[in-house]
Design a protein around this motif. Structure first.
Motif, PDB file in Angstrom:
ATOM      1  N   VAL A  13       0.808  -1.327  -0.071  1.00 33.29           N
ATOM      2  CA  VAL A  13      -0.062   0.089  -0.094  1.00 33.29           C
ATOM      3  C   VAL A  13       0.815   1.234  -0.105  1.00 33.29           C
ATOM      4  N   GLU A  16      -2.801   5.760   1.358  1.00 36.21           N
ATOM      5  CA  GLU A  16      -4.281   5.432   1.658  1.00 36.21           C
ATOM      6  C   GLU A  16      -4.579   6.608   2.887  1.00 36.21           C
ATOM      7  N   ASN A  17      -5.673   7.204   2.208  1.00 30.41           N
ATOM      8  CA  ASN A  17      -6.049   8.242   3.079  1.00 30.41           C
ATOM      9  C   ASN A  17      -7.721   8.609   2.814  1.00 30.41           C
ATOM     10  N   ILE A  21      -6.911   4.645  -1.870  1.00 35.27           N
ATOM     11  CA  ILE A  21      -6.110   3.412  -1.811  1.00 35.27           C
ATOM     12  C   ILE A  21      -5.193   3.312  -2.865  1.00 35.27           C
ATOM     13  N   THR A  23      -2.463   0.858  -4.270  1.00 36.62           N
ATOM     14  CA  THR A  23      -1.951  -0.384  -3.812  1.00 36.62           C
ATOM     15  C   THR A  23      -1.171  -1.175  -5.049  1.00 36.62           C
ATOM     16  N   LYS A  97     -12.496   6.302  -2.986  1.00 34.88           N
ATOM     17  CA  LYS A  97     -13.310   6.258  -1.435  1.00 34.88           C
ATOM     18  C   LYS A  97     -14.461   7.107  -1.877  1.00 34.88           C
TER      19      LYS A  97
END
Length: 97
Positions: A13, A16-17, A21, A23, A97
């Motif tokens: 990863v 990530e916030n 994300i 990856t 997200k």
């Protein structure tokens, strides 16, 4: 990837916030992500040309991947992704997200 899978691919990863994300999935020949369901819309950016085998609820499929050519999928996809090449394979996944 939602419901972090327990496959044999190496997972790194990078970001990530609260928005994304990012990856990297790196696969030895025959390595896999493990069965998982995506909880977010996502984009995959292949890092090299190659082929992956997809185990899906409706049966197996294959996908040809082209280095640098991204594709988009909506949340809800369920599958196991397996390296179908005789050499290492890798891609970057960006979950929205």
């Amino acid at each position: 990837m939602s419901d972090h899978a327990t496959g044999t691919a190496k997972v790194t990863v990078f970001i990530e916030n609260d928005r994304v994300i990012v990856t990297e999935y790196r696969f030895a020949p025959g390595a896999n992500t493990g069965w998982h369901k995506h909880g977010h819309d996502y984009v995959v950016v292949p890092l090299m040309d190659g082929k992956v085998r997809l185990e899906t609820p409706t049966g197996p499929a294959h996908a040809e991947m082209k280095a640098g050519v991204p594709y988009f999928r909506h949340a809800g996809v369920e599958h196991d992704v397996i390296n179908a090449n005789a050499t290492e394979y890798a891609f970057i996944e960006i979950e929205l997200k």
